[in-house]
Design an enzyme around this catalytic site. Structure first.
Site, PDB file in Angstrom:
ATOM      1  N   TYR A 214      -1.410   5.514  15.234  1.00  0.00           N
ATOM      2  CA  TYR A 214      -1.430   6.972  15.171  1.00  0.00           C
ATOM      3  C   TYR A 214      -1.681   7.502  16.583  1.00  0.00           C
ATOM      4  O   TYR A 214      -2.820   7.638  17.025  1.00  0.00           O
ATOM      5  CB  TYR A 214      -2.486   7.447  14.170  1.00  0.00           C
ATOM      6  CG  TYR A 214      -1.945   7.485  12.769  1.00  0.00           C
ATOM      7  CD1 TYR A 214      -1.245   6.386  12.263  1.00  0.00           C
ATOM      8  CD2 TYR A 214      -2.081   8.592  11.958  1.00  0.00           C
ATOM      9  CE1 TYR A 214      -0.712   6.399  10.988  1.00  0.00           C
ATOM     10  CE2 TYR A 214      -1.557   8.621  10.671  1.00  0.00           C
ATOM     11  CZ  TYR A 214      -0.877   7.514  10.196  1.00  0.00           C
ATOM     12  OH  TYR A 214      -0.331   7.529   8.933  1.00  0.00           O
TER      13      TYR A 214
ATOM     14  N   LYS B  95       0.309  -7.245   9.783  1.00  0.00           N
ATOM     15  CA  LYS B  95       1.622  -7.752  10.212  1.00  0.00           C
ATOM     16  C   LYS B  95       1.424  -8.672  11.416  1.00  0.00           C
ATOM     17  O   LYS B  95       2.123  -8.588  12.431  1.00  0.00           O
ATOM     18  CB  LYS B  95       2.568  -6.585  10.548  1.00  0.00           C
ATOM     19  CG  LYS B  95       4.044  -6.986  10.589  1.00  0.00           C
ATOM     20  CD  LYS B  95       4.580  -7.504   9.279  1.00  0.00           C
ATOM     21  CE  LYS B  95       6.084  -7.777   9.372  1.00  0.00           C
ATOM     22  NZ  LYS B  95       6.606  -8.441   8.162  1.00  0.00           N
TER      23      LYS B  95
ATOM     24  N   ASP C 224       4.830  -5.948   4.093  1.00  0.00           N
ATOM     25  CA  ASP C 224       6.002  -5.890   3.232  1.00  0.00           C
ATOM     26  C   ASP C 224       5.752  -6.617   1.918  1.00  0.00           C
ATOM     27  O   ASP C 224       6.134  -6.135   0.839  1.00  0.00           O
ATOM     28  CB  ASP C 224       7.239  -6.452   3.952  1.00  0.00           C
ATOM     29  CG  ASP C 224       6.942  -7.710   4.753  1.00  0.00           C
ATOM     30  OD1 ASP C 224       5.776  -7.988   5.040  1.00  0.00           O
ATOM     31  OD2 ASP C 224       7.909  -8.417   5.110  1.00  0.00           O
TER      32      ASP C 224
ATOM     33  N   ASP D 109      -2.182   4.514   5.068  1.00  0.00           N
ATOM     34  CA  ASP D 109      -1.590   5.802   4.725  1.00  0.00           C
ATOM     35  C   ASP D 109      -0.384   5.608   3.808  1.00  0.00           C
ATOM     36  O   ASP D 109      -0.234   6.276   2.777  1.00  0.00           O
ATOM     37  CB  ASP D 109      -1.180   6.515   6.015  1.00  0.00           C
ATOM     38  CG  ASP D 109      -0.994   8.008   5.833  1.00  0.00           C
ATOM     39  OD1 ASP D 109      -1.267   8.524   4.732  1.00  0.00           O
ATOM     40  OD2 ASP D 109      -0.587   8.670   6.803  1.00  0.00           O
TER      41      ASP D 109
ATOM     42  N   ASP E 233      -0.127   6.264  -0.642  1.00  0.00           N
ATOM     43  CA  ASP E 233       0.861   7.113  -1.302  1.00  0.00           C
ATOM     44  C   ASP E 233       1.618   6.321  -2.368  1.00  0.00           C
ATOM     45  O   ASP E 233       1.912   6.828  -3.465  1.00  0.00           O
ATOM     46  CB  ASP E 233       1.838   7.693  -0.283  1.00  0.00           C
ATOM     47  CG  ASP E 233       1.293   8.928   0.422  1.00  0.00           C
ATOM     48  OD1 ASP E 233       0.086   9.202   0.278  1.00  0.00           O
ATOM     49  OD2 ASP E 233       2.066   9.621   1.107  1.00  0.00           O
TER      50      ASP E 233
END
Length: 356
Positions: free
Chosen positions: A134, A187, A220, A244, A248
């Site tokens: 971010y 990752k 993933d 984030d 969702d």
């Protein structure tokens, strides 16, 4: 005497409607409980603050929040602010950074009466809230992006051991109160140093919690497993951007983003803030679902209760939580859940489920 001053930041779009609904429910629960817990302090933020004070987050608001025990924040619509403000951190990002609210905690639970894509989910995401990819909040000054030519942009991710340690500690402490499993999402197979440091640090912290099982997933793979096997997850521990995105996803899996609560917590303050946005298309229509923010408020009560060893706050949070679930299982529903009840009517349905 009231124990806690709660700052109220109504925000933009549907923010004033759902914030009002949340306050109405909390005030009713407080009254029925016989407790005197809250003083409410409404403060300017967002478009209304721009119009009156020339800033979406005036310094007076930030100063006042330092005297609060915690606060409720409605969604903001920073995308519609005048261009001069778009180069600045949005109000939510600025508050998270200024008050060092390093843990963004977002639960997802399957709800009786809500037609979610999964029926057995009960998980919580612990998202590191201050750095990662971010770029608007990962530098001391300025943003972590550079346009080196008209056709080339570099965006920096920031990973520190300190940030990983404290979000990991928060996640493992929470897991001890739940089903005692933490899944680290990363990752590190591709971004070897940044996510490698995060993964390594989280595993180091896990040694302090030998009673909590731990595993890890690439982002993933985690997304794929959540769609098919959300019920297998307990506590998910991850970085800013991944948290984030996954929150969702999990919000939609259990019935919709309007139901998704969240808490931004640090060591001294916490901010209740639902995961959804300001929904300007339905602002002012009374159609917004206030569930996400009301459940966020119950998370704030739980945080206050734990921090101050206050069973009254914890009990009040549980009472409201139970009333929300009971109301969702009933026939009074907002349009996003297939009903025609207004925001205020659904708040009243929750109040009707509170113990007398």
């Amino acid at each position: 005497m009231s124990a806690y001053t709660i700052g109220v930041l109504a925000g933009d779009g549907i923010g004033p409607e759902i914030t009002s609904a949340a306050m109405t429910v909390l005030k009713a629960a407080e009254k029925r409980s016989g407790y005197e817990l809250f003083d409410w302090l409404e403060l300017p933020v967002g478009k209304a603050a721009i119009e009156r004070y020339g800033q979406p987050l005036p310094q007076m608001t930030k100063d006042a929040l330092r005297g609060c025990s915690g606060w409720l924040m409605g969604p903001h619509d920073s995308a519609s602010y005048p261009p001069v403000y778009k180069a600045e951190r949005n109000p939510s990002g600025e508050l998270r950074r200024s008050f060092d609210l390093y843990a963004n905690i977002r639960p997802s639970r399957s709800l009786a009466g809500v037609n979610g894509l999964t029926k057995e989910a009960d998980l919580v995401i612990f998202r590191e809230n201050t750095e990662g990819f971010y770029s608007d909040r990962n530098m001391f000054a300025g943003a972590g992006e550079w346009q080196v030519t008209p056709d080339i942009v570099l965006s920096a991710g920031v990973f520190t051991r300190r940030a990983a340690e404290r979000i990991a500690d928060a996640a493992f402490r929470a897991a001890r109160k739940r089903r005692k499993r933490v899944s680290i999402v990363h990752k590190a197979n591709v971004i070897k140093l940044g996510f490698g440091l995060f993964l390594e640090t989280c595993y180091e912290v896990s040694k302090q919690y030998p009673d909590v099982a731990v595993d890890d997933f690439h982002i993933d793979a985690a997304a794929a497993h959540l769609v098919r096997h959300a019920h297998r997850f307990d506590v998910i521990l991850t970085t800013n951007m991944f948290g984030d995105i996954l929150s969702d996803l999990t919000g939609e899996l259990v019935g919709g983003i309007g139901l998704a609560p969240g808490l931004n917590a640090g060591d001294e303050w916490a901010m209740a803030q639902a995961a959804h946005g300001s929904a300007p298309d339905i602002a002012g229509t009374g159609a917004a679902n206030p569930t996400g923010l009301i459940l966020s408020a119950t998370m704030l009560l739980d945080w206050l209760g734990e921090r101050h060893s206050d069973r009254r706050a914890e009990k009040l949070g549980r009472v409201i939580d139970k009333a929300v679930f009971s109301a969702l299982a009933g026939e009074t529903r907002t349009p996003d859940l297939g009903g025609n009840a207004s925001t205020a009517q659904f708040a009243e349905a929750i109040i009707a489920k509170l113990p007398v």
